[in-house]
Design a protein around this motif. Sequence first.
Motif, PDB file in Angstrom:
ATOM      1  N   GLU A  36       0.830  -1.206   0.000  1.00  0.00           N
ATOM      2  CA  GLU A  36       0.000   0.000   0.000  1.00  0.00           C
ATOM      3  C   GLU A  36       0.870   1.264   0.000  1.00  0.00           C
ATOM      4  O   GLU A  36       0.721   2.163   0.825  1.00  0.00           O
ATOM      5  CB  GLU A  36      -0.987   0.007   1.177  1.00  0.00           C
ATOM      6  N   ASP A  66      -5.425   1.738  -9.641  1.00  0.00           N
ATOM      7  CA  ASP A  66      -5.098   1.760  -8.224  1.00  0.00           C
ATOM      8  C   ASP A  66      -4.248   2.975  -7.879  1.00  0.00           C
ATOM      9  O   ASP A  66      -3.373   3.380  -8.633  1.00  0.00           O
ATOM     10  CB  ASP A  66      -4.332   0.489  -7.840  1.00  0.00           C
ATOM     11  N   ARG A  93      -3.654  -8.378  -8.192  1.00  0.00           N
ATOM     12  CA  ARG A  93      -2.968  -7.390  -7.363  1.00  0.00           C
ATOM     13  C   ARG A  93      -2.806  -7.957  -5.968  1.00  0.00           C
ATOM     14  O   ARG A  93      -3.765  -8.430  -5.398  1.00  0.00           O
ATOM     15  CB  ARG A  93      -3.775  -6.082  -7.272  1.00  0.00           C
ATOM     16  N   TRP A 109       0.389  -8.488  -1.520  1.00  0.00           N
ATOM     17  CA  TRP A 109      -0.659  -7.603  -0.987  1.00  0.00           C
ATOM     18  C   TRP A 109      -1.956  -7.985  -1.689  1.00  0.00           C
ATOM     19  O   TRP A 109      -2.216  -7.597  -2.817  1.00  0.00           O
ATOM     20  CB  TRP A 109      -0.323  -6.131  -1.229  1.00  0.00           C
ATOM     21  N   HIS A 111      -5.827  -8.088  -2.737  1.00  0.00           N
ATOM     22  CA  HIS A 111      -6.680  -6.936  -3.033  1.00  0.00           C
ATOM     23  C   HIS A 111      -8.128  -7.393  -3.201  1.00  0.00           C
ATOM     24  O   HIS A 111      -8.403  -8.551  -3.513  1.00  0.00           O
ATOM     25  CB  HIS A 111      -6.185  -6.267  -4.319  1.00  0.00           C
ATOM     26  N   TYR A 115      -9.309 -11.325  -2.606  1.00  0.00           N
ATOM     27  CA  TYR A 115      -8.389 -11.518  -1.494  1.00  0.00           C
ATOM     28  C   TYR A 115      -7.764 -12.918  -1.499  1.00  0.00           C
ATOM     29  O   TYR A 115      -7.003 -13.247  -2.390  1.00  0.00           O
ATOM     30  CB  TYR A 115      -9.083 -11.230  -0.155  1.00  0.00           C
TER      31      TYR A 115
END
Length: 238
Positions: A36, A66, A93, A109, A111, A115
């Motif tokens: 992030e 993003d 992502r 990470w 997203h 998820y």
Amino acid sequence: MGEWTVRILSWNCRGGLQNKFSELIKVRADLYLIQEVGNGQKWLNLDDFPNDNYLFESKNGTTHNDRNGILAFSLNHDIRVKANNNLFDLDMRYYQYLTFGTYDVLNVWTHAPAYIEDLYSFIYVNQQKLLLNKSNTVIMGDFNSNVIWSDHEHKFRNHDDLNTLMEKYNFASGYHEISKTPFGQETDYTFRQKRRGKINKYYIDYAYTSDKLIQNFEVIHNFDDLSDHSAILIEVEN
């Protein structure tokens, strides 16, 4: 154990890394994996940032739009951070695959909206390159998942399924391997969320490696006032 260990730190900084960088590097690590990260890349202008030894990825302006991305960097100029692009990314992502010394590292990470389902799919598709006969792979970052959430929200390709896949190749979560804590019974936390005036704490950041590779695992709470995530730090044998 080898003569020395490699320290890898992962942290979802929740944007604004340029304002948090000086605090971050007070915790010594050989490799930093940051999620992030604002894609304005203002951190490149910092005097201490190693702008010749980093990788940054954002899907802003492609299929996705993003505002943030994912970053890996090292202050150790003797070990290079190098992109490794031989995995199928399925346009998910974010999954940043890199080499660092003798290690293959997947900076994670997950997203919205999928998820853990995306993470399971990514690792499943790439399992032979990531996991098969691999004693030097580190999969680490903000998974945005635990078995309690996953069992409730994801009926298939959930966190239990991910653990089953990992166990097939003798990969284990560093926190759970070192502390001998069952999944879903974590006594520490890596994420805080305020709801109805109450702060709830959850464990959702992980480091998976081949069995026994991790020599030490810590949850770092030094930056808890700078992000809703705590950092995690591992030491792996060099």
